[in-house]
Scaffold this motif. Structure first.
Motif, PDB file in Angstrom:
ATOM      1  N   UNK A 126     -17.878  -4.056   1.982  1.00 38.57           N
ATOM      2  CA  UNK A 126     -18.095  -5.484   1.887  1.00 38.57           C
ATOM      3  C   UNK A 126     -17.000  -6.570   1.509  1.00 38.57           C
ATOM      4  N   UNK A 127     -16.090  -5.872   0.957  1.00 33.60           N
ATOM      5  CA  UNK A 127     -14.871  -6.503   0.416  1.00 33.60           C
ATOM      6  C   UNK A 127     -13.960  -6.759   1.664  1.00 33.60           C
ATOM      7  N   UNK A 128     -13.705  -7.918   2.293  1.00 34.95           N
ATOM      8  CA  UNK A 128     -12.831  -7.868   3.499  1.00 34.95           C
ATOM      9  C   UNK A 128     -11.364  -7.904   3.078  1.00 34.95           C
ATOM     10  N   UNK A 129     -11.037  -8.151   1.908  1.00 33.94           N
ATOM     11  CA  UNK A 129      -9.532  -8.241   1.757  1.00 33.94           C
ATOM     12  C   UNK A 129      -9.026  -6.736   1.023  1.00 33.94           C
ATOM     13  N   UNK A 130     -10.094  -5.702   1.082  1.00 26.20           N
ATOM     14  CA  UNK A 130      -9.586  -4.219   0.462  1.00 26.20           C
ATOM     15  C   UNK A 130      -8.624  -3.649   1.434  1.00 26.20           C
ATOM     16  N   UNK A 131      -7.372  -3.190   0.918  1.00 29.29           N
ATOM     17  CA  UNK A 131      -6.607  -2.469   1.627  1.00 29.29           C
ATOM     18  C   UNK A 131      -7.013  -0.884   1.576  1.00 29.29           C
ATOM     19  N   UNK A 132      -7.176  -0.377   2.593  1.00 27.73           N
ATOM     20  CA  UNK A 132      -7.716   0.923   2.623  1.00 27.73           C
ATOM     21  C   UNK A 132      -6.673   1.978   3.225  1.00 27.73           C
ATOM     22  N   UNK A 133      -6.604   2.937   2.616  1.00 29.86           N
ATOM     23  CA  UNK A 133      -5.455   4.250   2.902  1.00 29.86           C
ATOM     24  C   UNK A 133      -5.977   5.578   3.093  1.00 29.86           C
ATOM     25  N   UNK A 134      -5.333   6.028   4.077  1.00 29.67           N
ATOM     26  CA  UNK A 134      -5.796   7.462   4.308  1.00 29.67           C
ATOM     27  C   UNK A 134      -4.751   8.461   3.968  1.00 29.67           C
ATOM     28  N   UNK A 135      -4.676   9.374   3.197  1.00 28.90           N
ATOM     29  CA  UNK A 135      -3.940  10.254   3.016  1.00 28.90           C
ATOM     30  C   UNK A 135      -3.591  11.401   4.013  1.00 28.90           C
ATOM     31  N   UNK A 136      -2.711  12.305   3.663  1.00 30.86           N
ATOM     32  CA  UNK A 136      -2.392  13.457   4.802  1.00 30.86           C
ATOM     33  C   UNK A 136      -3.730  14.347   4.652  1.00 30.86           C
ATOM     34  N   UNK A 137      -4.415  14.387   3.571  1.00 31.37           N
ATOM     35  CA  UNK A 137      -5.511  15.204   3.469  1.00 31.37           C
ATOM     36  C   UNK A 137      -6.861  14.738   3.906  1.00 31.37           C
ATOM     37  N   UNK A 138      -6.395  13.428   4.704  1.00 30.45           N
ATOM     38  CA  UNK A 138      -7.558  12.792   5.455  1.00 30.45           C
ATOM     39  C   UNK A 138      -8.684  11.841   3.998  1.00 30.45           C
TER      40      UNK A 138
END
Length: 242
Positions: A88-100
């Motif tokens: 729901x938070x549209x300004x959230x930076x989301x990251x995916x690591x090498x382990x997914x």
């Protein structure tokens, strides 16, 4: 340090893509450098100013019992799933690591401080508890604007308190209000306490607005009683005295 050794260089012009007056002047004076939209590096002069502001804030937060912490910037997705704000938070930076595995870059720290407090607060005897930090935050603003006032990477002071009951919370809230007023006073700013929307937390919140013609908010302010409301929630009636 000699001025000739100072890492600073003034410029006649600001970057062509910079719109905000504050950033233009600070860039030209050699206080900051624009890396990209919404992201600035603080050069020696800018950092000195920033540290002075930090110290004023820190002194006032310590004076009302605040315990300074430095919370993790990288957040586990599970914490945000638990509060329902991952989606729901549209300004959230989301990251995916090498382990997914998925992570968030902290735009705010409720999802970290609440689980942490649960580890240290085991009974009412541990309350009240006050924690604050001065730390870099990240928000994926669709259009970063207002120069250093609203960016994608920025420094923020956040304060969290935990109480036995509503009465204790209300009492401490008044103490905190006075502390923030002292901060602005020491910084030479006339800030108006303004009612605003509480967003996901409550119906209302309080903002400290500094009146300025280049501001991005519109507030309704009574010069007689000093009451103010943000336009987004304004409830002024024609029968109101002020």
């Amino acid at each position: 340090m000699k001025q000739s050794q100072l890492f600073v260089k003034t410029s006649r012009n600001a970057p062509a893509d910079e719109e905000a007056k504050n950033a233009k002047l600070l860039i030209r004076a050699g206080f900051i450098n624009k890396e990209m939209a919404g992201v600035y590096s603080y050069l020696p002069l800018g950092l000195m100013v920033l540290r002075n502001i930090e110290n004023i804030v820190r002194e006032e937060m310590n004076a009302i019992g605040g315990n300074e912490v430095s919370l993790s910037i990288l957040h586990p997705k599970e914490n945000w799933d638990k509060t329902g704000r991952w989606g729901t938070m549209d300004v959230l930076f989301k990251l995916q690591s090498q382990t997914k595995k998925m992570y968030a870059l902290g735009p705010t720290h409720e999802e970290i401080i609440a689980p942490l407090a649960q580890k240290f607060i085991s009974s009412y005897r541990d309350l009240p508890a006050y924690y604050y930090q001065i730390q870099t935050k990240f928000r994926d603003e669709l259009r970063a604007k207002s120069g250093i006032l609203r960016g994608r990477e920025f420094l923020m002071k956040d304060f969290y308190s935990f109480h036995r009951n509503q009465e204790d919370l209300d009492s401490y809230y008044a103490v905190a209000q006075k502390a923030y007023a002292r901060v602005f006073d020491r910084l030479g700013l006339k800030a108006v306490l303004t009612e605003a929307s509480g967003g996901t937390f409550s119906k209302y919140s309080h903002e400290y607005q500094v009146l300025h013609p280049v501001g991005e908010d519109i507030i309704f302010h009574c010069d007689s009683c000093d009451f103010a409301q943000n336009k987004e929630i304004v409830e002024v009636a024609s029968s109101d005295a002020c």
